[in-house]
Scaffold this motif. Structure first.
Motif, mmCIF file in Angstrom:
data_model
loop_
_atom_site.group_PDB
_atom_site.id
_atom_site.type_symbol
_atom_site.label_atom_id
_atom_site.label_comp_id
_atom_site.label_asym_id
_atom_site.label_seq_id
_atom_site.Cartn_x
_atom_site.Cartn_y
_atom_site.Cartn_z
ATOM 1 N N ASP A 184 37.316 12.210 -57.538
ATOM 2 C CA ASP A 184 38.906 11.919 -57.177
ATOM 3 C C ASP A 184 39.562 13.158 -57.719
ATOM 4 O O ASP A 184 40.390 13.179 -58.714
ATOM 5 C CB ASP A 184 39.061 10.526 -58.128
ATOM 6 C CG ASP A 184 40.685 10.127 -57.831
ATOM 7 O OD1 ASP A 184 41.133 10.511 -56.829
ATOM 8 O OD2 ASP A 184 41.461 9.683 -58.597
ATOM 9 N N ILE A 185 39.289 14.496 -57.254
ATOM 10 C CA ILE A 185 40.031 15.623 -57.593
ATOM 11 C C ILE A 185 41.382 15.582 -56.912
ATOM 12 O O ILE A 185 41.553 15.629 -55.925
ATOM 13 C CB ILE A 185 39.189 16.851 -57.220
ATOM 14 C CG1 ILE A 185 37.742 16.696 -57.891
ATOM 15 C CG2 ILE A 185 39.850 18.043 -57.640
ATOM 16 C CD1 ILE A 185 37.797 17.019 -59.375
ATOM 17 N N ARG A 186 42.468 15.718 -57.683
ATOM 18 C CA ARG A 186 43.726 15.966 -57.465
ATOM 19 C C ARG A 186 44.445 16.992 -58.028
ATOM 20 O O ARG A 186 44.768 17.214 -59.244
ATOM 21 C CB ARG A 186 44.568 14.614 -57.537
ATOM 22 C CG ARG A 186 43.956 13.423 -57.107
ATOM 23 C CD ARG A 186 44.808 12.322 -57.761
ATOM 24 N NE ARG A 186 44.039 11.060 -57.106
ATOM 25 C CZ ARG A 186 44.696 9.970 -57.149
ATOM 26 N NH1 ARG A 186 45.987 9.698 -56.907
ATOM 27 N NH2 ARG A 186 43.974 8.585 -56.731
ATOM 28 N N VAL A 187 44.630 18.207 -57.441
ATOM 29 C CA VAL A 187 45.174 19.572 -57.907
ATOM 30 C C VAL A 187 45.619 20.453 -56.609
ATOM 31 O O VAL A 187 44.997 20.392 -55.603
ATOM 32 C CB VAL A 187 43.991 20.094 -58.608
ATOM 33 C CG1 VAL A 187 42.877 20.704 -57.790
ATOM 34 C CG2 VAL A 187 44.455 21.306 -59.637
ATOM 35 N N SER B 95 28.763 20.918 -63.249
ATOM 36 C CA SER B 95 29.980 20.202 -63.322
ATOM 37 C C SER B 95 30.613 20.077 -62.071
ATOM 38 O O SER B 95 31.737 19.375 -61.908
ATOM 39 C CB SER B 95 30.692 20.771 -64.383
ATOM 40 O OG SER B 95 31.189 22.413 -64.175
ATOM 41 N N GLY B 96 30.072 20.963 -60.915
ATOM 42 C CA GLY B 96 30.921 20.613 -59.786
ATOM 43 C C GLY B 96 31.810 21.998 -59.406
ATOM 44 O O GLY B 96 32.267 21.733 -58.229
ATOM 45 N N LYS B 97 31.617 23.087 -59.953
ATOM 46 C CA LYS B 97 32.515 23.959 -59.878
ATOM 47 C C LYS B 97 32.351 24.665 -58.258
ATOM 48 O O LYS B 97 33.470 25.079 -57.830
ATOM 49 C CB LYS B 97 32.347 25.274 -60.857
ATOM 50 C CG LYS B 97 32.547 25.112 -62.201
ATOM 51 C CD LYS B 97 32.449 26.217 -63.178
ATOM 52 C CE LYS B 97 30.772 26.871 -63.055
ATOM 53 N NZ LYS B 97 30.038 25.739 -63.757
ATOM 54 N N SER B 98 31.172 25.038 -58.073
ATOM 55 C CA SER B 98 30.922 25.875 -56.723
ATOM 56 C C SER B 98 31.024 24.455 -55.649
ATOM 57 O O SER B 98 31.504 25.210 -54.625
ATOM 58 C CB SER B 98 29.466 26.178 -56.644
ATOM 59 O OG SER B 98 29.507 27.359 -57.524
ATOM 60 N N PHE C 37 39.594 23.020 -65.868
ATOM 61 C CA PHE C 37 38.074 22.709 -66.437
ATOM 62 C C PHE C 37 37.469 21.601 -65.793
ATOM 63 O O PHE C 37 38.167 20.679 -65.589
ATOM 64 C CB PHE C 37 38.337 22.549 -67.990
ATOM 65 C CG PHE C 37 38.560 23.716 -68.655
ATOM 66 C CD1 PHE C 37 37.636 24.669 -69.169
ATOM 67 C CD2 PHE C 37 39.885 23.912 -69.035
ATOM 68 C CE1 PHE C 37 38.119 25.820 -69.832
ATOM 69 C CE2 PHE C 37 40.217 25.141 -69.723
ATOM 70 C CZ PHE C 37 39.281 26.024 -70.059
ATOM 71 N N LEU C 38 36.149 21.324 -65.265
ATOM 72 C CA LEU C 38 35.327 20.518 -64.721
ATOM 73 C C LEU C 38 34.395 20.055 -65.711
ATOM 74 O O LEU C 38 33.880 20.867 -66.358
ATOM 75 C CB LEU C 38 34.753 20.831 -63.404
ATOM 76 C CG LEU C 38 35.754 20.997 -62.006
ATOM 77 C CD1 LEU C 38 34.770 21.513 -60.916
ATOM 78 C CD2 LEU C 38 36.157 19.765 -61.877
ATOM 79 N N ALA C 39 34.286 18.563 -65.847
ATOM 80 C CA ALA C 39 32.896 18.303 -66.296
ATOM 81 C C ALA C 39 32.586 17.062 -65.363
ATOM 82 O O ALA C 39 33.288 16.230 -65.199
ATOM 83 C CB ALA C 39 33.488 17.749 -67.718
ATOM 84 N N ASP C 40 31.217 17.017 -65.173
ATOM 85 C CA ASP C 40 30.523 15.767 -64.693
ATOM 86 C C ASP C 40 31.499 15.433 -63.181
ATOM 87 O O ASP C 40 31.600 14.416 -63.034
ATOM 88 C CB ASP C 40 30.640 14.653 -65.559
ATOM 89 C CG ASP C 40 29.643 14.808 -66.605
ATOM 90 O OD1 ASP C 40 28.625 15.415 -66.382
ATOM 91 O OD2 ASP C 40 29.993 14.257 -67.749
ATOM 92 N N GLY C 41 32.027 16.495 -62.519
ATOM 93 C CA GLY C 41 32.645 16.301 -61.323
ATOM 94 C C GLY C 41 34.058 16.016 -61.494
ATOM 95 O O GLY C 41 34.881 15.618 -60.342
ATOM 96 N N SER C 42 34.535 15.967 -62.532
ATOM 97 C CA SER C 42 36.167 15.355 -62.929
ATOM 98 C C SER C 42 36.811 16.405 -63.482
ATOM 99 O O SER C 42 36.358 17.197 -64.228
ATOM 100 C CB SER C 42 36.093 14.242 -63.671
ATOM 101 O OG SER C 42 35.664 13.034 -62.981
ATOM 102 N N LEU C 43 38.053 16.714 -63.320
ATOM 103 C CA LEU C 43 39.047 17.508 -63.818
ATOM 104 C C LEU C 43 39.387 17.053 -65.130
ATOM 105 O O LEU C 43 39.736 15.899 -65.240
ATOM 106 C CB LEU C 43 40.259 17.768 -63.130
ATOM 107 C CG LEU C 43 40.291 18.667 -61.869
ATOM 108 C CD1 LEU C 43 41.604 18.678 -61.152
ATOM 109 C CD2 LEU C 43 39.948 20.152 -62.132
ATOM 110 N N LEU D 43 33.445 21.215 -74.440
ATOM 111 C CA LEU D 43 32.847 20.713 -73.241
ATOM 112 C C LEU D 43 31.235 20.317 -73.171
ATOM 113 O O LEU D 43 30.676 19.523 -72.822
ATOM 114 C CB LEU D 43 33.112 21.357 -72.020
ATOM 115 C CG LEU D 43 34.910 21.023 -71.446
ATOM 116 C CD1 LEU D 43 35.090 21.801 -70.257
ATOM 117 C CD2 LEU D 43 35.056 19.713 -71.275
ATOM 118 N N ALA D 44 30.825 21.605 -74.099
ATOM 119 C CA ALA D 44 29.337 21.530 -74.155
ATOM 120 C C ALA D 44 28.837 20.543 -75.179
ATOM 121 O O ALA D 44 27.659 20.405 -75.337
ATOM 122 C CB ALA D 44 29.079 23.122 -74.516
#
Length: 248
Positions: free
Chosen positions: A26-29, A45-48, A218-224, A243-244
């Motif tokens: 559910d990325i909204r940006v 985290s899903g960056k790429s 910043f992303l973590a576990d696929g979420s913003l 986040l780490a």
């Protein structure tokens, strides 16, 4: 339209059933025009994946992607390929230059692959934008790593895209040449040519690199999970350290 790129309820999963893996949730940006955005997060985290979906290199499982006002989900594969070629630019850690071609010929290659005759004036202009107008006749083997990456950036700019997507563009460079490249990216946003680029979206793992951006997502576990405006390397490093830390 003030957004170069807009993501609406973007999600990406791989596999099915018990083996499904959720890469983005559910990325909204939005990525405004005239803005330099860095995307960061821990490994995995899903960056790429975010960059690839935003750039049209990969199709999301759900949600919508708008690039310069175009809903790319509505495009066929053939239309999407043509749209990417004309409206987006890409730069990666690997330079991917053809060693037998000069810098000028490498830059002109996307236009030739599209079946058109390159406009030499445009090729010379984008080489000048990255500070390599005097290296037009040099082959990759005659250029430093930083210069090769700048040729790759110029190649990405030759179609005058709406946005440049960069995935770890400084990853193969030393500190000095990496900074030179970031100065080039910063200038593309701050002082674009009359018909040139003014929007950059970059994935990086380095807080110092991210500090060149106008904002960091910043992303973590696929979420913003947050953003920083006008980031400093210290503030970015502190957020990444948070986040780490595993959640109890």
């Amino acid at each position: 339209m003030d957004d170069a790129v807009r993501l609406e309820s973007l999600a990406k999963t791989y596999g099915s059933g018990d083996s499904v893996v959720t890469a983005l949730r559910d990325i909204r940006v939005s990525f405004p025009k005239g803005n330099f955005t860095a995307v960061m997060g821990p490994s995995g985290s899903g960056k790429s994946t975010l960059l690839q979906c935003a750039a049209g290199l990969d199709r999301p499982s759900s949600g919508r992607v708008f690039i310069d006002g175009t809903d790319i989900a509505e495009l066929s594969e053939t239309q999407l390929t043509k749209f990417r070629r004309e409206s987006t630019g890409f730069a990666f850690q690997a330079f991917n230059l053809l060693p037998s071609l000069t810098a000028e010929q490498n830059v002109a290659l996307p236009v030739r692959l599209a079946g058109r005759k390159p406009d030499r004036r445009t090729v010379q202009q984008v080489l000048a934008q990255v500070g390599l107008e005097k290296k037009a006749g040099s082959r990759p083997g005659q250029l430093s790593g930083g210069q090769q990456q700048r040729v790759a950036i110029a190649r990405a700019l030759v179609t005058r895209p709406a946005v440049l997507f960069a995935d770890e563009p400084t990853g193969a460079l030393d500190l000095t040449t990496g900074r030179e490249l970031l100065d080039v990216l910063r200038k593309l946003v701050d002082s674009p040519a009359d018909d040139g680029l003014s929007t950059v979206v970059m994935v990086t793992h380095d807080p110092n690199v991210a500090s060149f951006a106008d904002r960091v997502l910043f992303l973590a576990d696929g979420s913003l999970v947050g953003e920083l405006i006008s980031p400093t390397s210290e503030a970015v490093a502190a957020r990444m350290a948070e986040l780490a830390v595993p959640k109890c």
